[in-house]
Design a protein around this motif. Structure first.
Motif, PDB file in Angstrom:
ATOM      1  N   ARG A 184     -15.297  39.185   5.092  1.00 57.02           N
ATOM      2  CA  ARG A 184     -14.520  40.304   5.626  1.00 57.02           C
ATOM      3  C   ARG A 184     -13.090  39.878   5.950  1.00 57.02           C
ATOM      4  O   ARG A 184     -12.133  40.614   5.705  1.00 57.02           O
ATOM      5  CB  ARG A 184     -15.205  40.870   6.873  1.00 57.02           C
ATOM      6  CG  ARG A 184     -16.452  41.698   6.588  1.00 57.02           C
ATOM      7  CD  ARG A 184     -16.849  42.520   7.805  1.00 57.02           C
ATOM      8  NE  ARG A 184     -17.203  41.675   8.932  1.00 57.02           N
ATOM      9  CZ  ARG A 184     -18.436  41.263   9.205  1.00 57.02           C
ATOM     10  NH1 ARG A 184     -19.440  41.633   8.417  1.00 57.02           N
ATOM     11  NH2 ARG A 184     -18.675  40.506  10.253  1.00 57.02           N
ATOM     12  N   LYS A 185     -12.956  38.678   6.486  1.00 54.60           N
ATOM     13  CA  LYS A 185     -11.638  38.166   6.847  1.00 54.60           C
ATOM     14  C   LYS A 185     -10.768  37.994   5.610  1.00 54.60           C
ATOM     15  O   LYS A 185      -9.590  38.384   5.598  1.00 54.60           O
ATOM     16  CB  LYS A 185     -11.793  36.815   7.570  1.00 54.60           C
ATOM     17  CG  LYS A 185     -10.477  36.166   7.961  1.00 54.60           C
ATOM     18  CD  LYS A 185     -10.722  34.820   8.616  1.00 54.60           C
ATOM     19  CE  LYS A 185      -9.403  34.100   8.903  1.00 54.60           C
ATOM     20  NZ  LYS A 185      -9.637  32.752   9.481  1.00 54.60           N
ATOM     21  N   ARG A 224     -18.684  37.219   7.948  1.00 55.91           N
ATOM     22  CA  ARG A 224     -17.441  37.346   8.704  1.00 55.91           C
ATOM     23  C   ARG A 224     -16.270  36.764   7.905  1.00 55.91           C
ATOM     24  O   ARG A 224     -15.178  37.341   7.867  1.00 55.91           O
ATOM     25  CB  ARG A 224     -17.570  36.626  10.046  1.00 55.91           C
ATOM     26  CG  ARG A 224     -16.329  36.782  10.938  1.00 55.91           C
ATOM     27  CD  ARG A 224     -16.529  36.155  12.296  1.00 55.91           C
ATOM     28  NE  ARG A 224     -16.801  34.727  12.192  1.00 55.91           N
ATOM     29  CZ  ARG A 224     -17.937  34.147  12.584  1.00 55.91           C
ATOM     30  NH1 ARG A 224     -18.921  34.877  13.088  1.00 55.91           N
ATOM     31  NH2 ARG A 224     -18.105  32.851  12.463  1.00 55.91           N
ATOM     32  N   LYS A 228     -24.234  35.231   9.214  1.00 53.98           N
ATOM     33  CA  LYS A 228     -23.153  35.970   9.863  1.00 53.98           C
ATOM     34  C   LYS A 228     -21.802  35.313   9.631  1.00 53.98           C
ATOM     35  O   LYS A 228     -20.789  35.999   9.484  1.00 53.98           O
ATOM     36  CB  LYS A 228     -23.429  36.083  11.365  1.00 53.98           C
ATOM     37  CG  LYS A 228     -24.649  36.934  11.708  1.00 53.98           C
ATOM     38  CD  LYS A 228     -24.877  36.972  13.218  1.00 53.98           C
ATOM     39  CE  LYS A 228     -26.112  37.802  13.565  1.00 53.98           C
ATOM     40  NZ  LYS A 228     -26.369  37.819  15.023  1.00 53.98           N
TER      41      LYS A 228
END
Length: 309
Positions: A301-302, A298, A294
């Motif tokens: 995506r950031k 994450r 995860k």
């Protein structure tokens, strides 16, 4: 078998030339996997560097693994594609020595690095409050240096044994890469003593890290069993699952290939297994860590969101 069209300094890498049509399709398959390996591992390195939350020992070792995988496939795949698509199966003597020495060094380094990553997971799960103190920056760099140095030392030892063996006239290599155990079979002297020394070296570089990995995960399993909360168990499993999958793929293939009795060994089987651990496994590693992690998802995506703004 004599090879008449090769110079004294050339080897002929036969590859899968007995299946010419399949070999072309295989080269496209290999090119696709190579592109994914480079892009996937580069993405992991960049994302873990750009996101400050991933500046932890786990991702430091993961960056080392990603860089190692890119070097490993680059050592083998471009030459393989050149031989298939260029029509010539030749590789120079020096190129052959460099290829099997570097490939052996990187493969050995990965053996030790995966053991180091298991120790890191052991400390994270069994000593969570002291994790930052134990796995500080200096110890991480030391463990990484030990991994790389031991890998190259193992390669130096085995390659120095192989390079002094006299070769018998023919240089037809029934493989798609210069692999040290295949090359020494071309020698015109008794290679038994050399192969015995190499087997001991391979045993050490495989069994010692495997023992460390098994011990680490035995301790992790015991700690997880004692954990009262389901959330704690899930977190411990999540932090170790990706590494366990990578370890199983890598060591399962390597040990089956190098530690099985000679009577059970098939050259075609060896080529298929080598294709898996040199081309497929380095592609799977970034996918495994990305899909099951995860924090990495994450961070990706950031980074993407930042670039799109």
């Amino acid at each position: 078998m004599k090879v008449n069209d090769s110079s004294e300094e050339d080897f002929i890498l036969a590859g899968f030339s007995e299946y010419p049509q399949a070999e072309f399709l295989l080269s496209l398959f290999v090119f696709g996997f190579y592109a994914v390996t480079l892009s996937g591992n580069t993405a992991i390195i960049l994302v873990s560097l750009l996101d400050s939350r991933l500046h932890t020992p786990m991702y430091f070792f993961l960056r080392n693994l990603s860089f190692l995988d890119m070097c490993f496939t680059t050592c083998i795949v471009p030459q393989m594609l050149t031989n298939v698509l260029g029509g010539s199966k030749k590789i120079s003597y020096v190129g052959c020595v460099v290829q099997y020495s570097v490939a052996l060094a990187l493969g050995s380094t990965e053996c030790v690095l995966l053991a180091v990553m298991a120790v890191d997971r052991y400390v994270a799960v069994c000593w969570p409050l002291r994790y930052a103190t134990i796995m500080h920056q200096q110890i991480c760099h030391l463990f990484a240096a030990i991994s790389w140095l031991s890998g190259f030392a193992n390669s130096l030892f085995q390659s120095s044994l192989a390079i002094v063996l006299p070769l018998c006239g023919h240089r037809w290599v029934d493989h798609f890469l210069c692999e040290v155990l295949v090359i020494i079979k071309l020698s015109c002297v008794d290679t038994g003593p050399v192969e015995s020394k190499m087997f001991i070296a391979r045993l050490i570089i495989l069994v010692v890290p495997v023992s460390i990995i098994l011990t680490s995960y035995a301790c992790i399993a015991r700690a997880v069993v004692k954990t009262q909360s389901a959330e704690g168990r899930q977190k411990a499993f999540g932090t170790c699952a990706s590494h366990l999958v990578v370890v199983s793929l890598f060591y399962g293939t390597i040990m089956f290939m190098y530690l099985q009795p000679k009577s059970n060994y098939s050259q075609n089987q060896g080529k298929v297994l080598a294709l898996f651990y040199t081309v497929v496994a380095p592609t799977l590693n970034p996918l495994i860590y990305t899909l099951r992690n995860k924090d990495v998802k994450r961070a990706i995506r950031k980074v993407i969101w930042k670039d799109s703004v």
